[in-house]
Motif scaffolding. Structure first.
Motif: not given
Length: 201
Positions: A2-3, A135, A138-141, A182-183, A188
């Motif tokens: 995840k960004k 957190n 499901h959105e990673n960006n 970033y995670d 993190k």
């Protein structure tokens, strides 16, 4: 992975006119618009290979900054009132001079600069549900466009620090600063904090 990219809004009218920012709905200055355009152009070149979601404070100086990036990436904005700056109570709409004559320095995260203002602890509580939602999404960006004090609190929550840690630390940024979080699911990390290269002439 995840960004999260955070952007502190660029120069606002209140940075130059001696007035309090907080919840007063100031617009960007002419220079702030120029900075936001440069930031958008440069950041888009860095991240446009991926799909991003942009969340922004609904105060003008933040969403005006966000609009430039949204246009570059051909994305819509999602306004998030939780990303507003900390509420300074009766100081909203007043001058910095008025505020300085009445404030009491904050010694802990629970103190209030003036009696009607939010403490940093209050802002922490207001911001925590949004951090949790980000957190768990499901959105990673994700791009967040907000304000200096709000973002400093966001970083602490996101890193898993305690609210009391804000009595001892401050993850400080500058107008127009861009940070990269970033995670990877185990750790993190903040790899760049308030990078000003995106707005520099």
């Amino acid at each position: 992975m995840k960004k999260i990219i955070t952007i502190q809004h660029t120069e606002s009218v209140h940075h130059n006119n001696g007035m309090i920012g907080s919840l007063t709905d100031w617009e960007l200055s002419e220079r702030g618009h120029q900075q936001a355009q440069r930031l958008a152009n440069r950041l888009a070149q860095t991240i446009n290979s991926e799909k991003w979601k942009i969340y922004t404070s609904d105060l003008k100086r933040a969403y005006q900054t966000a609009e430039y990036l949204a246009k570059e990436l051909d994305l819509s904005l999602q306004l998030q009132p939780e990303l507003r700056e900390r509420d300074l109570g009766e100081a909203v709409g007043k001058s910095v001079e008025w505020f300085k004559e009445r404030l009491t320095p904050e010694k802990t995260v629970y103190d209030r600069l003036i009696s009607t203002a939010e403490s940093r602890s209050d802002k922490w509580k207001r911001l925590t549900p949004l951090v949790k939602a980000i957190n768990e999404s499901h959105e990673n960006n994700i791009v967040l466009v907000s304000h200096g004090d709000c973002l400093s609190i966001f970083y602490a929550i996101w890193l898993g620090l305690s609210v009391e840690d804000l009595t001892k630390i401050n993850l400080y940024g500058e107008p127009g600063g861009v940070s990269f979080l970033y995670d990877d699911g185990q750790k993190k990390s903040i790899r760049r904090l308030s990078d000003m290269s995106f707005v520099m002439d």
